[in-house]
Write a protein that holds these residues in place. Structure first.
Motif: not given
Length: 485
Positions: A132-135, A173-175, A357-358
């Protein structure tokens, strides 16, 4: 038994013939003396970095809609975090003394294999919040790029996310992967740099708003009148549950502490007061937007956009940084260790972080939020309150049963003191069930899984005390059935 500093070299040396390589890897072994260099400033910065986030900003202001005055809302935020600070510091004391992370500590009470249960439960809720935080970070990045004139499109009709938003999601996400790959020390450095920047940005926002709106108006926004009045206990339980999950895995960080004083002082300075102050920033932003622009904005990006492109640009960058610091520390470190606990010989800290992460990608938060946004937050937040049972078991086992003494070698071997029944402590499982099951009907009703009308009022009310109830019941049963030292 190792000494109180938990010699990693000693335990590692036992692995071929003693400590099982199915229970140990380099990341789960006790930290060495050289690794324990985090001071109180590092822990204070860690907490400020996690505290300054969008959910904290909205914490007190959203309670105005539930019938609370802003004074009562901010006070409850402060009180809740003083309460959760107690298990945070008590469980955190294991870190400097023995250098073990949360999943290894859980082996003492749940068994060397039974610890998989609390570890996976803690890890999965972290994956949900991570996603959710990535979004949210992706939306902030998308908005910032549009301020720069990129002209990126939002979702078309019938879509929940546009292609450009999805690319921002993958980039943000990648960061996070970078920090998991570099390990906990990189996270400490990130928080030390980010914390003062976010404090300065918060102060700047408050100063600007208070220059535009007289304080007499700013702090006189009335609370909403609700039937039955505000539900104080339910609100307090929910606020405690906000960081209750991190109280479980706080040894993941305190195992790097230079001393007990550093972890205690750093957490005491970095948690309750910053939580109250930043929720106060949200109240000021909420009230100022209603006075200046005719509509109260609960989220900071809505207010910043109304203040102009410069404010929006700087503010969105701060939101990006806030999401990153909170997400990396609160929602990736824990599952990295937790999933490593399941298969230590195959899953390292890095691999555990990649798995988390996945899983975050699989959550597809844009779909979940489009269909059940409110329920999703209630579900994840309520999940945290139910884990009070685990906190109760850990605290009772460490302080009342074992008198703060662990046999560190046996935490990493089969057949030792923490073997119980084939690696599982049945009494800990029963204690967990007794603490959680009575709260479950109310939890499912509040989260929208079942109809509230189908749940007796007593069980609905019980969930209002969920964290306190589950901690007390599970801890009491465990104490009564545990073999005392």
């Amino acid at each position: 038994m190792t000494n109180s500093t938990g010699s990693a070299a000693h335990v590692a040396g036992l692995m071929p013939g003693g400590a099982s390589n199915t229970l140990a890897n380099e990341d789960l072994l006790p930290t060495t003396a050289a690794q324990r260099h985090w001071t109180w400033k590092d822990f204070a910065a860690l907490w400020v970095g996690m505290v300054v986030c969008v959910p904290t900003y909205t914490m007190a202001s959203s309670m105005l809609d539930q019938g609370f005055t802003w004074q009562m809302a901010v006070w409850l935020v402060f009180l809740a975090n003083c309460i959760v600070l107690v298990p945070m510091v008590l469980i955190g004391r294991v870190g400097p003394k023995y250098g073990v992370p949360f999943p290894v500590l859980a082996r003492a009470s749940f068994g060397v294999k039974g610890a998989n249960l609390p570890a996976v439960l803690r890890g999965l809720v972290a994956c949900g919040w991570f996603s959710i935080n990535c979004y949210f970070g992706a939306l902030a990045l998308h908005g910032f790029l549009n301020i720069l004139g990129m002209g990126l499109a939002g979702p078309a009709e019938g879509q929940t996310i546009s292609t450009s938003q999805f690319m921002c999601f993958l980039a943000f996400w990648a960061v996070h992967i970078y920090f998991i790959w570099k390990g906990p020390e990189s996270i400490r450095k990130l928080e030390v740099i980010a914390a003062p920047l976010m404090i300065i940005a918060s102060i700047a926002l408050v100063v600007v708003l208070m220059m535009k709106v007289p304080s007499g108006q700013l702090f006189n926004l009335p609370a909403k009148v609700v039937e039955g009045g505000p539900k104080t206990w339910a609100a307090l339980t929910g606020l405690v549950g906000f960081w209750a999950t991190l109280a479980l895995n706080i040894p993941d960080f305190t195992r790097f502490a230079k001393s007990q004083k550093d972890q205690v002082m750093g957490q005491a300075i970095g948690l309750p007061i910053p939580m109250a102050l930043f929720s106060m920033v949200g109240v000021i932003g909420f009230s100022a937007s209603a006075i200046l622009y005719g509509k109260a904005q609960l989220f900071p990006d809505g207010l910043l956009t109304q203040m102009g492109s410069v404010a929006a640009g700087v503010g969105l960058l701060v939101i990006l940084l806030a999401n990153l610091t909170t997400n990396v520390a609160a929602n990736l470190v824990s599952p990295s260790y937790d999933f490593s606990q399941v298969a230590p010989s195959k899953i390292s800290f890095r691999m555990g972080g990649l798995i988390a992460a996945l899983i975050g990608l699989v959550f597809m938060p844009w779909k979940l939020l489009a269909t059940s946004g409110g329920y999703l937050f209630t579900w994840l937040g309520g999940y945290g309150t139910l884990l009070g049972a685990i906190a109760g078991i850990l605290l009772v086992d460490y302080y009342l049963v074992r008198k703060s003494e662990l046999k560190v070698d046996d935490l990493y071997r089969r057949g030792g003191e923490y073997e119980y029944s084939n690696g599982w402590n049945v009494q800990a499982l029963i204690a967990f069930a007794l603490g959680v099951l009575p709260c479950l009907p109310g939890y499912l009703a509040v989260s929208g899984v079942i109809d509230k009308a189908a749940v007796p009022g007593l069980l609905l009310a019980l969930f209002d005390f969920g964290w306190f109830f589950s901690l007390a019941v599970a801890g009491t049963y465990y104490y009564l059935t545990a073999k005392k030292k």
